[in-house]
Motif scaffolding. Structure first.
Motif, PDB file in Angstrom:
ATOM      1  N   ALA A   1      -2.448   3.884   0.341  1.00 14.56           N
ATOM      2  CA  ALA A   1      -3.589   3.262  -0.319  1.00 14.56           C
ATOM      3  C   ALA A   1      -3.905   3.951  -1.640  1.00 14.56           C
ATOM      4  O   ALA A   1      -4.371   3.313  -2.590  1.00 14.56           O
ATOM      5  CB  ALA A   1      -4.808   3.303   0.601  1.00 14.56           C
ATOM      6  N   GLN A   2      -3.632   5.244  -1.726  1.00 16.47           N
ATOM      7  CA  GLN A   2      -3.886   5.966  -2.963  1.00 16.47           C
ATOM      8  C   GLN A   2      -2.722   5.833  -3.945  1.00 16.47           C
ATOM      9  O   GLN A   2      -2.932   5.795  -5.154  1.00 16.47           O
ATOM     10  CB  GLN A   2      -4.178   7.435  -2.633  1.00 16.47           C
ATOM     11  CG  GLN A   2      -5.512   7.576  -1.895  1.00 16.47           C
ATOM     12  CD  GLN A   2      -5.724   8.943  -1.287  1.00 16.47           C
ATOM     13  OE1 GLN A   2      -4.790   9.559  -0.799  1.00 16.47           O
ATOM     14  NE2 GLN A   2      -6.963   9.412  -1.278  1.00 16.47           N
ATOM     15  N   ILE A   3      -1.487   5.719  -3.433  1.00 11.89           N
ATOM     16  CA  ILE A   3      -0.333   5.501  -4.305  1.00 11.89           C
ATOM     17  C   ILE A   3      -0.478   4.183  -5.058  1.00 11.89           C
ATOM     18  O   ILE A   3      -0.097   4.069  -6.228  1.00 11.89           O
ATOM     19  CB  ILE A   3       0.974   5.495  -3.485  1.00 11.89           C
ATOM     20  CG1 ILE A   3       1.222   6.860  -2.837  1.00 11.89           C
ATOM     21  CG2 ILE A   3       2.163   5.075  -4.347  1.00 11.89           C
ATOM     22  CD1 ILE A   3       1.521   7.975  -3.806  1.00 11.89           C
TER      23      ILE A   3
ATOM     24  N   ARG B   1       3.385   4.114  -8.411  1.00 10.09           N
ATOM     25  CA  ARG B   1       3.328   2.810  -7.763  1.00 10.09           C
ATOM     26  C   ARG B   1       4.676   2.081  -7.807  1.00 10.09           C
ATOM     27  O   ARG B   1       4.996   1.293  -6.911  1.00 10.09           O
ATOM     28  CB  ARG B   1       2.245   1.946  -8.405  1.00 10.09           C
ATOM     29  CG  ARG B   1       1.904   0.759  -7.519  1.00 10.09           C
ATOM     30  CD  ARG B   1       1.010  -0.271  -8.177  1.00 10.09           C
ATOM     31  NE  ARG B   1       0.686  -1.312  -7.215  1.00 10.09           N
ATOM     32  CZ  ARG B   1       1.531  -2.257  -6.820  1.00 10.09           C
ATOM     33  NH1 ARG B   1       2.768  -2.277  -7.298  1.00 10.09           N
ATOM     34  NH2 ARG B   1       1.164  -3.167  -5.930  1.00 10.09           N
ATOM     35  N   HIS B   2       5.486   2.372  -8.825  1.00 12.30           N
ATOM     36  CA  HIS B   2       6.789   1.688  -8.950  1.00 12.30           C
ATOM     37  C   HIS B   2       7.749   2.044  -7.813  1.00 12.30           C
ATOM     38  O   HIS B   2       8.773   1.379  -7.634  1.00 12.30           O
ATOM     39  CB  HIS B   2       7.433   2.051 -10.290  1.00 12.30           C
ATOM     40  CG  HIS B   2       7.761   3.509 -10.429  1.00 12.30           C
ATOM     41  ND1 HIS B   2       6.818   4.473 -10.728  1.00 12.30           N
ATOM     42  CD2 HIS B   2       8.942   4.174 -10.282  1.00 12.30           C
ATOM     43  CE1 HIS B   2       7.397   5.656 -10.768  1.00 12.30           C
ATOM     44  NE2 HIS B   2       8.679   5.510 -10.497  1.00 12.30           N
ATOM     45  N   LEU B   3       7.406   3.074  -7.038  1.00 11.72           N
ATOM     46  CA  LEU B   3       8.275   3.471  -5.922  1.00 11.72           C
ATOM     47  C   LEU B   3       8.013   2.668  -4.648  1.00 11.72           C
ATOM     48  O   LEU B   3       8.804   2.738  -3.700  1.00 11.72           O
ATOM     49  CB  LEU B   3       8.085   4.960  -5.624  1.00 11.72           C
ATOM     50  CG  LEU B   3       8.379   5.929  -6.781  1.00 11.72           C
ATOM     51  CD1 LEU B   3       8.081   7.357  -6.358  1.00 11.72           C
ATOM     52  CD2 LEU B   3       9.819   5.796  -7.251  1.00 11.72           C
ATOM     53  N   LEU B   4       6.927   1.898  -4.623  1.00 14.64           N
ATOM     54  CA  LEU B   4       6.584   1.166  -3.411  1.00 14.64           C
ATOM     55  C   LEU B   4       7.562   0.032  -3.123  1.00 14.64           C
ATOM     56  O   LEU B   4       7.935  -0.194  -1.967  1.00 14.64           O
ATOM     57  CB  LEU B   4       5.150   0.625  -3.506  1.00 14.64           C
ATOM     58  CG  LEU B   4       4.052   1.692  -3.483  1.00 14.64           C
ATOM     59  CD1 LEU B   4       2.688   1.055  -3.667  1.00 14.64           C
ATOM     60  CD2 LEU B   4       4.087   2.483  -2.175  1.00 14.64           C
TER      61      LEU B   4
ATOM     62  N   ASP C   1       1.478   0.920  11.228  1.00 16.92           N
ATOM     63  CA  ASP C   1       1.913   1.387   9.909  1.00 16.92           C
ATOM     64  C   ASP C   1       0.869   2.394   9.432  1.00 16.92           C
ATOM     65  O   ASP C   1      -0.174   2.023   8.898  1.00 16.92           O
ATOM     66  CB  ASP C   1       2.020   0.198   8.954  1.00 16.92           C
ATOM     67  CG  ASP C   1       2.444   0.584   7.536  1.00 16.92           C
ATOM     68  OD1 ASP C   1       2.480   1.793   7.237  1.00 16.92           O
ATOM     69  OD2 ASP C   1       2.731  -0.322   6.746  1.00 16.92           O
ATOM     70  N   GLY C   2       1.157   3.658   9.650  1.00 17.50           N
ATOM     71  CA  GLY C   2       0.204   4.710   9.314  1.00 17.50           C
ATOM     72  C   GLY C   2       0.378   5.292   7.932  1.00 17.50           C
ATOM     73  O   GLY C   2      -0.152   6.379   7.649  1.00 17.50           O
ATOM     74  N   ARG C   3       1.087   4.580   7.054  1.00 18.03           N
ATOM     75  CA  ARG C   3       1.303   5.072   5.688  1.00 18.03           C
ATOM     76  C   ARG C   3       0.821   4.101   4.608  1.00 18.03           C
ATOM     77  O   ARG C   3       0.240   4.519   3.619  1.00 18.03           O
ATOM     78  CB  ARG C   3       2.784   5.375   5.460  1.00 18.03           C
ATOM     79  CG  ARG C   3       3.228   6.665   6.123  1.00 18.03           C
ATOM     80  CD  ARG C   3       2.517   7.878   5.528  1.00 18.03           C
ATOM     81  NE  ARG C   3       2.387   8.946   6.498  1.00 18.03           N
ATOM     82  CZ  ARG C   3       1.692  10.058   6.284  1.00 18.03           C
ATOM     83  NH1 ARG C   3       1.065  10.242   5.136  1.00 18.03           N
ATOM     84  NH2 ARG C   3       1.617  10.984   7.211  1.00 18.03           N
ATOM     85  N   SER C   4       1.049   2.823   4.788  1.00 22.04           N
ATOM     86  CA  SER C   4       0.749   1.862   3.719  1.00 22.04           C
ATOM     87  C   SER C   4      -0.722   1.818   3.358  1.00 22.04           C
ATOM     88  O   SER C   4      -1.081   1.590   2.205  1.00 22.04           O
ATOM     89  CB  SER C   4       1.211   0.461   4.129  1.00 22.04           C
ATOM     90  OG  SER C   4       2.616   0.412   4.255  1.00 22.04           O
TER      91      SER C   4
ATOM     92  N   GLY D   1      -6.369   1.661   8.253  1.00 22.77           N
ATOM     93  CA  GLY D   1      -7.135   0.800   7.361  1.00 22.77           C
ATOM     94  C   GLY D   1      -7.829  -0.305   8.141  1.00 22.77           C
ATOM     95  O   GLY D   1      -7.466  -0.623   9.281  1.00 22.77           O
ATOM     96  N   LYS D   2      -8.836  -0.915   7.540  1.00 25.92           N
ATOM     97  CA  LYS D   2      -9.697  -1.868   8.242  1.00 25.92           C
ATOM     98  C   LYS D   2      -8.946  -3.092   8.752  1.00 25.92           C
ATOM     99  O   LYS D   2      -9.141  -3.528   9.889  1.00 25.92           O
ATOM    100  CB  LYS D   2     -10.844  -2.297   7.323  1.00 25.92           C
ATOM    101  CG  LYS D   2     -11.845  -1.187   7.025  1.00 25.92           C
ATOM    102  CD  LYS D   2     -12.966  -1.672   6.140  1.00 25.92           C
ATOM    103  CE  LYS D   2     -13.970  -0.553   5.865  1.00 25.92           C
ATOM    104  NZ  LYS D   2     -15.075  -0.997   4.972  1.00 25.92           N
TER     105      LYS D   2
END
Length: 324
Positions: free
Chosen positions: A103-105, A112-115, A174-177, A189-190
């Motif tokens: 969420a912060q990336i 962000r280009h790495l997502l 998904d505990g990273r996105s 996330g919510k």
């Protein structure tokens, strides 16, 4: 029904991975991989170098690491076993780097280009596991797709109420996105928490719920669900009326958590991490850790296997949802 689970392995330094032979011989029909199927920021690379990569170079790097794992001899043989379904989720090291929060990336132009490439790499990995054929994973010349969605939350009915073993539902998180750190911390996330809550509340109370999580739930150090008070409390609330067992990874060890007294029942957690690496990836004691959940209509048996140690076992009474 037997469900194997583990996390944290690297084909870079660990060319031999006997854990997969053990899993294959266990009779499990499902294997849950709880994150860190590769280490993008370690084991011959470092976080600074990864952060400095452009999208194309990162794609080559990420796809290459996952390709190496799929081609690892024991793992490839397990993947080809059509009687076993493999369900991966990702964590920080096969997302971006140690402690990365999606969420912060999203809000950082530098990263962000790495997502796009990391989502594409993980989707291709998941597709290759589903196909039971490592050769279906893209070759370097194939390129990678833009616009691939994050893994997100998925749920699978491993069996229903009419099956001899009763209803079992697997929740792949998904505990990273959507993860954040600092301020109002989040793990899922919510939106994802809403889907998880709805799926569990809509189920029959006799259903056994396996929640696959890259992070540990009860740990009081490192990254943990306890950092997010709201989401932690929400899971405990669900466990007061539903049978929940959390399968977690991340910490390079096997362990049973002390059950949480959430109401008439308890919340249980079992962790298995360090399938093929050392305590600190390439430093420390060699790990060969994995777990097995055996679910019948009367009980849930959990075994943890570790190199040079006796198998540890716990049994949950399925009807009372208490430890025997």
């Amino acid at each position: 029904m037997k469900i194997a689970f583990t996390s944290c392995f690297s084909a870079q330094s660990f060319k031999q991975q006997p854990v997969w032979t053990q899993v294959g011989a266990s009779g499990a029909t499902h294997l849950v991989l709880l994150g860190d199927s590769a280490y993008y920021d370690a084991d011959g690379s470092d976080m600074g170098a990864v952060k400095a990569m452009g999208a194309h170079d990162f794609a080559l790097h990420a796809f290459g690491r996952l390709r190496d794992q799929l081609n690892q001899k024991e793992f490839a043989k397990l993947v080809r076993n059509t009687s076993l379904r493999i369900h991966p989720i990702w964590d920080d090291h096969d997302f971006l780097w140690n402690g990365a929060c999606g969420a912060q990336i999203e809000g950082q132009p530098s990263y962000r280009h790495l997502l796009d490439p990391t989502r594409a790499a993980f989707r291709a990995y998941r597709d290759a596991l589903d196909s039971h054929d490592p050769k279906t994973f893209p070759k370097p010349a194939d390129g990678w797709n833009l616009g691939v969605a994050e893994p997100g939350y998925r749920t699978l009915m491993l069996s229903n109420a009419n099956d001899p073993d009763g209803a079992v539902m697997l929740h792949l998180t998904d505990g990273r996105s959507y993860k954040t750190k600092g301020g109002e911390d989040a793990v899922l996330g919510k939106a994802q928490m809403k889907k998880l809550t709805k799926a569990i509340e809509a189920s029959d109370e006799k259903t056994v719920h396996l929640i696959a999580s890259g992070l540990t739930f009860e740990a009081r150090h490192g990254e943990t669900w306890m950092d997010c008070v709201a989401e932690h409390a929400a899971i405990l609330k669900l466990a007061a009326t539903r049978r929940i067992l959390i399968l977690s990874g991340d910490v390079h060890e096997n362990r049973f958590a002390v059950p949480w007294p959430t109401g008439p029942w308890s919340l249980f957690e079992v962790t298995s991490s360090g399938a093929a690496l050392r305590t600190a990836v390439t430093i420390g004691a060699l790990q060969c850790n994995w777990g097995l959940v055996d679910i019948t209509k009367d009980q849930v048996s959990i075994e943890l296997s570790q190199l040079h140690m006796d198998t540890r076992r716990r049994v949950i009474d399925r009807k009372k949802w208490k430890m025997l």
